[in-house]
Enzyme design. Sequence first.
Site, PDB file in Angstrom:
ATOM      1  N   ASP A   6       0.832  -1.197   0.000  1.00 10.27           N
ATOM      2  CA  ASP A   6       0.000   0.000   0.000  1.00 10.27           C
ATOM      3  C   ASP A   6       0.869   1.250   0.000  1.00 10.27           C
ATOM      4  OD1 ASP A   6      -3.040  -0.799   0.500  1.00 10.27           O
ATOM      5  OD2 ASP A   6      -1.742  -2.243   1.483  1.00 10.27           O
ATOM      6  N   ASN A  16       1.752  -3.103   4.169  1.00  7.83           N
ATOM      7  CA  ASN A  16       0.863  -4.033   3.498  1.00  7.83           C
ATOM      8  C   ASN A  16      -0.040  -4.671   4.545  1.00  7.83           C
ATOM      9  OD1 ASN A  16       0.002  -5.138   1.004  1.00  7.83           O
ATOM     10  ND2 ASN A  16       1.025  -7.051   1.476  1.00  7.83           N
ATOM     11  N   LYS A  17      -0.897  -5.545   4.109  1.00  5.79           N
ATOM     12  CA  LYS A  17      -1.831  -6.195   5.028  1.00  5.79           C
ATOM     13  C   LYS A  17      -1.087  -6.985   6.095  1.00  5.79           C
ATOM     14  CE  LYS A  17      -5.440  -4.827   2.726  1.00  5.79           C
ATOM     15  NZ  LYS A  17      -4.929  -3.683   2.042  1.00  5.79           N
TER      16      LYS A  17
END
Length: 116
Positions: A6, A16-17
Amino acid sequence: MLVGADSVFPDGSVVNKTGTRVLALAARSLGVPVYVVASRDKVRPSGAEVSDREAPDERSPADLVYDGDRDVSVHAPTFEVTPGELIDGIATEAGLLSGADVRAVAEEHAENAEWT
């Protein structure tokens, strides 16, 4: 291993996740290279404040994590930071970027941000 991002920080760390960091650690321990796919515009400008180098404080709703009868608190962050030293390269529309390349893109973005 291949993941998205992201955001990419000038030091090569990525947002990121949740779960990306543990996957990168597992890959590193097994000798598997870790690559991130992101567009160049996701690289943050150099000179960002230290507080800007954190994952967004976005959380999954508690009832999606635990729906039992007990009174418990739930911490379920959606994003986390994966350190740049766990990442072998960042693939962009301009090709594969090394750590030095990411820093150069971050500096370019900082210069562009100052343009009037």
